[in-house]
Design a protein around this motif. Structure first.
Motif, PDB file in Angstrom:
ATOM      1  N   ARG A 189      19.445  76.727  32.939  1.00  0.00           N
ATOM      2  CA  ARG A 189      19.280  76.049  34.228  1.00  0.00           C
ATOM      3  C   ARG A 189      18.277  76.732  35.154  1.00  0.00           C
ATOM      4  O   ARG A 189      18.088  76.302  36.295  1.00  0.00           O
ATOM      5  N   THR A 190      17.637  77.794  34.695  1.00  0.00           N
ATOM      6  CA  THR A 190      16.699  78.513  35.556  1.00  0.00           C
ATOM      7  C   THR A 190      15.357  78.712  34.865  1.00  0.00           C
ATOM      8  O   THR A 190      15.272  78.753  33.641  1.00  0.00           O
ATOM      9  N   LYS A 191      14.325  78.867  35.684  1.00  0.00           N
ATOM     10  CA  LYS A 191      12.995  79.149  35.141  1.00  0.00           C
ATOM     11  C   LYS A 191      12.875  80.638  34.818  1.00  0.00           C
ATOM     12  O   LYS A 191      13.435  81.479  35.524  1.00  0.00           O
ATOM     13  N   PRO A 192      12.135  80.982  33.758  1.00  0.00           N
ATOM     14  CA  PRO A 192      12.000  82.398  33.397  1.00  0.00           C
ATOM     15  C   PRO A 192      11.140  83.157  34.397  1.00  0.00           C
ATOM     16  O   PRO A 192      10.200  82.619  34.962  1.00  0.00           O
ATOM     17  N   ASP A 193      11.511  84.414  34.630  1.00  0.00           N
ATOM     18  CA  ASP A 193      10.719  85.293  35.483  1.00  0.00           C
ATOM     19  C   ASP A 193      10.086  86.374  34.610  1.00  0.00           C
ATOM     20  O   ASP A 193      10.146  86.320  33.389  1.00  0.00           O
ATOM     21  N   SER A 194       9.488  87.381  35.239  1.00  0.00           N
ATOM     22  CA  SER A 194       8.740  88.387  34.487  1.00  0.00           C
ATOM     23  C   SER A 194       9.629  89.292  33.641  1.00  0.00           C
ATOM     24  O   SER A 194       9.141  89.967  32.738  1.00  0.00           O
ATOM     25  N   THR A 195      10.943  89.321  33.909  1.00  0.00           N
ATOM     26  CA  THR A 195      11.848  90.187  33.146  1.00  0.00           C
ATOM     27  C   THR A 195      12.534  89.458  31.994  1.00  0.00           C
ATOM     28  O   THR A 195      13.203  90.093  31.186  1.00  0.00           O
ATOM     29  N   ARG A 196      12.381  88.148  31.921  1.00  0.00           N
ATOM     30  CA  ARG A 196      13.154  87.352  30.956  1.00  0.00           C
ATOM     31  C   ARG A 196      12.815  87.712  29.510  1.00  0.00           C
ATOM     32  O   ARG A 196      13.715  87.805  28.656  1.00  0.00           O
ATOM     33  N   ALA A 197      11.529  87.912  29.209  1.00  0.00           N
ATOM     34  CA  ALA A 197      11.132  88.167  27.822  1.00  0.00           C
ATOM     35  C   ALA A 197      11.787  89.437  27.278  1.00  0.00           C
ATOM     36  O   ALA A 197      12.358  89.442  26.178  1.00  0.00           O
ATOM     37  N   ALA A 198      11.713  90.534  28.042  1.00  0.00           N
ATOM     38  CA  ALA A 198      12.308  91.796  27.586  1.00  0.00           C
ATOM     39  C   ALA A 198      13.820  91.666  27.437  1.00  0.00           C
ATOM     40  O   ALA A 198      14.418  92.230  26.499  1.00  0.00           O
ATOM     41  N   ALA A 199      14.453  90.912  28.348  1.00  0.00           N
ATOM     42  CA  ALA A 199      15.897  90.720  28.261  1.00  0.00           C
ATOM     43  C   ALA A 199      16.271  89.964  26.978  1.00  0.00           C
ATOM     44  O   ALA A 199      17.234  90.318  26.290  1.00  0.00           O
ATOM     45  N   LEU A 200      15.491  88.947  26.634  1.00  0.00           N
ATOM     46  CA  LEU A 200      15.778  88.173  25.422  1.00  0.00           C
ATOM     47  C   LEU A 200      15.585  88.993  24.149  1.00  0.00           C
ATOM     48  O   LEU A 200      16.243  88.744  23.139  1.00  0.00           O
ATOM     49  N   VAL A 201      14.680  89.971  24.196  1.00  0.00           N
ATOM     50  CA  VAL A 201      14.561  90.886  23.056  1.00  0.00           C
ATOM     51  C   VAL A 201      15.875  91.649  22.872  1.00  0.00           C
ATOM     52  O   VAL A 201      16.361  91.804  21.742  1.00  0.00           O
ATOM     53  N   ASP A 202      16.464  92.119  23.970  1.00  0.00           N
ATOM     54  CA  ASP A 202      17.751  92.816  23.880  1.00  0.00           C
ATOM     55  C   ASP A 202      18.820  91.912  23.281  1.00  0.00           C
ATOM     56  O   ASP A 202      19.599  92.332  22.412  1.00  0.00           O
ATOM     57  N   LEU A 203      18.863  90.673  23.729  1.00  0.00           N
ATOM     58  CA  LEU A 203      19.828  89.721  23.194  1.00  0.00           C
ATOM     59  C   LEU A 203      19.599  89.528  21.690  1.00  0.00           C
ATOM     60  O   LEU A 203      20.550  89.534  20.889  1.00  0.00           O
ATOM     61  N   GLY A 204      18.335  89.351  21.301  1.00  0.00           N
ATOM     62  CA  GLY A 204      18.013  89.140  19.894  1.00  0.00           C
ATOM     63  C   GLY A 204      18.378  90.337  19.028  1.00  0.00           C
ATOM     64  O   GLY A 204      18.904  90.176  17.916  1.00  0.00           O
TER      65      GLY A 204
END
Length: 405
Positions: free
Chosen positions: A309-324
Motif C-alpha cells: 500500500r506504499t510507494k518505495p523509498d530509498s531504503t526499501r531495496a536494502a530492506a528487501l534484500v534482508d527479507l530475501g
C-alpha cells in the motif's frame, strides 16, 4: 553550457501559480535586502504598504501569507528593518513549505534567505546546511555547514559547533569520504566532551558507530555503541535508532540471536513506513538465520501488507534484500526470489550499487540451490555485548517514541 537559474525559480514547479508568484516576489525582496544592493524601486514605502494590506486581506493560505506580510512590513524601511524578525518570518514560510512536503524548492529558497538575512547567526546557517544536505545538494550543504562552524566557533556557540561539525562529517560519509568523516566526528566529540554536552556527545558517538561500520572497524563500532548508549539513557529520542544500528552490526557479525532479541523489542517503536519496513525486514533476516519460523512468518506478512500500500523509498531495496536473505535461509525460495527480484529492480532504478550487488549475489545462491552462508561469530557470548543487548531490550520496554531509522 548550462545557464544558472534565478534564485527560487523552482518554486513555480511545486505550487499553484498565484502562490508561487507571491512567494517569488517576497523572496526577491528579501534577497535584495540581505545582499545590501537593493533597488529603491523595490522598496517604495507606498507600494509596500498597499502590498502588505493585500497580503493581510488576501485569499492565500494564511500561514505563509501572514509571514509574507511581516516581511513586507519590516522592509518598508529597509535601513531600520529588524533582521531577526525578517529571518524568523522566512523560517515560518519554510515550516509551511515542509508541512506535508508541500514545496521543497520553497523551503530551500527561504531557508537560504533566512541565513543570508541574519548572516552572523550560526543556527540559521546550520539549518540551511542541513536542509540542503538532506535534499541532495551536497555542495550548498557543505558551504553552509562550514559557514555555521566558523560562526559558532567565533561566537563560542559550542552546541552549534558540535552540530554543524557532525552534520558536515555525515555529509562526507554520504559521499564516501570515510576518513574525513571520522576526522570531523572526532573533532565534534572533543568539543562536546570538553563543554559537558553529554547528549550531543552521544549523537556524535552514534555517528562514529555508523562510520566505523563502513570502515570495517567493527570492534571500534561496538565500543562506540556502548558509549553512545550510556549517553542516550534514559530517554533520548534516538535510542531506538541506536538500538537498530547496533543490532544490525551484531547481525552482520553473525550474532543473530542477540540481534533478533533487540529487533523484536524495537518493533513497536517506529511509526513511519520506512522505519517499519527496515526493522521488520531486518527481523526477518535474523529470524531466518536462527530458524525462528513463526517470527519470520509474522514479520514477512506485515512487510507484504505495508509494501502493498506504499510507494518505495530509498531504503526499501536494502530492506528487501534482508527479507530475501531470511527467506532463503529458511528455504522459502518463492518468497526469497520475489523479494530479491524487487530489490534488484529498485536498486537498478536508484543506482544503489552496493544493494544491487548483494541482491544479485543472493539470487545467484538461490538459483544454485544453496542456503545462505553466514560467517559464524568468533565469539558469540562476550559478556559486555550480551549485557548491552539486555540493557537495550529493558530500555526499549519502557521507551515511548516514534521515528525513522
Amino acid at each position: 553550457m548550462p545557464v544558472a537559474q534565478p534564485a527560487g525559480v523552482g518554486i513555480f514547479a511545486d505550487l499553484p501559480p498565484a502562490d508561487a508568484v507571491l512567494l517569488w516576489r517576497v523572496l526577491r525582496l528579501v534577497l535584495s535586502y540581505a545582499r545590501g544592493d537593493y533597488d529603491r524601486r523595490w522598496f517604495d514605502a507606498g507600494r509596500l504598504r498597499v502590498w502588505e494590506k493585500d497580503l493581510l486581506l488576501g485569499a492565500a493560505d494564511v500561514r505563509f501569507r501572514s509571514a509574507c506580510a511581516v516581511i513586507v512590513d519590516e522592509l518598508v524601511d529597509p535601513d531600520h528593518a529588524d533582521m531577526e524578525c525578517v529571518a524568523h518570518a522566512c523560517w515560518c514560510i519554510v515550516d509551511w513549505a515542509l508541512d506535508g512536503d508541500r514545496s521543497v524548492a520553497t523551503a530551500l529558497a527561504f531557508t537560504e534567505a533566512a541565513a543570508l538575512t541574519w548572516p552572523v547567526n550560526a543556527r540559521y546557517a546550520l539549518a540551511a546546511g542541513r536542509l540542503f544536505r538532506r535534499n541532495g545538494k551536497p555542495r550548498e550543504g557543505e558551504a553552509w555547514l562550514n559557514r555555521s562552524r566558523r560562526l559558532a566557533a567565533h561566537y563560542s556557540d559550542h552546541e552549534c559547533l558540535v552540530l554543524s561539525t557532525s552534520s558536515l562529517a555525515m555529509l562526507y560519509w554520504e559521499q564516501g569520504s570515510l576518513k574525513q568523516a571520522q576526522r570531523f566526528l572526532t573533532r565534534a566529540q572533543r568539543v562536546a566532551r570538553r563543554n559537558g554536552l553529554r547528549t550531543l556527545e552521544g549523537e556524535v558517538l552514534h555517528n562514529l558507530l555508523v562510520v566505523a561500520i563502513d570502515r570495517g572497524e567493527l570492534d571500534s563500532a561496538e565500543a562506540f555503541a556502548q558509549a553512545a548508549f550510556d549517553r542516550y539513557m534514559p530517554d533520548h529520542l534516538k535510542l531506538p535508532a541506536l538500538a537498530y544500528d547496533t543490532a544490525y552490526l551484531w547481525l552482520s557479525r553473525g550474532h543473530t540471536r542477540r540481534a533478533l532479541r533487540v529487533f523484536q523489542a524495537l518493533l513497536p517503536h517506529f511509526s513511519e513506513t520506512c522505519a517499519q519496513v527496515q526493522v521488520l525486514c531486518a527481523t526477518c533476516k535474523a529470524a531466518g538465520m536462527t530458524g525462528a519460523r513463526d517470527v519470520f512468518a509474522s514479520c514477512a506478512s506485515r512487510v507484504a501488507e505495508i509494501t502493498g500500500r506504499t510507494k518505495p523509498d530509498s531504503t526499501r531495496a536494502a530492506a528487501l534484500v534482508d527479507l530475501g536473505v531470511g527467506a532463503l535461509a529458511l528455504g522459502e525460495n518463492q518468497l526469497a526470489e520475489s523479494a530479491l527480484t524487487d530489490a534488484l529492480t529498485l536498486a537498478r532504478e536508484r543506482g544503489l550499487s552496493d544493494t544491487l550487488m548483494k541482491a544479485d549475489e543472493a539470487l545467484d545462491q538461490l538459483r544454485r540451490g544453496e542456503r545462505v552462508w553466514e560467517r559464524r561469530p568468533y565469539t558469540d557470548a562476550r559478556q559486555p555485548q550480551e549485557e548491552l543487548a539486555a540493557r537495550f531490550t529493558t530500555a526499549l520496554s519502557t521507551f515511548v517514541s516514534a521515528g525513522c531509522v
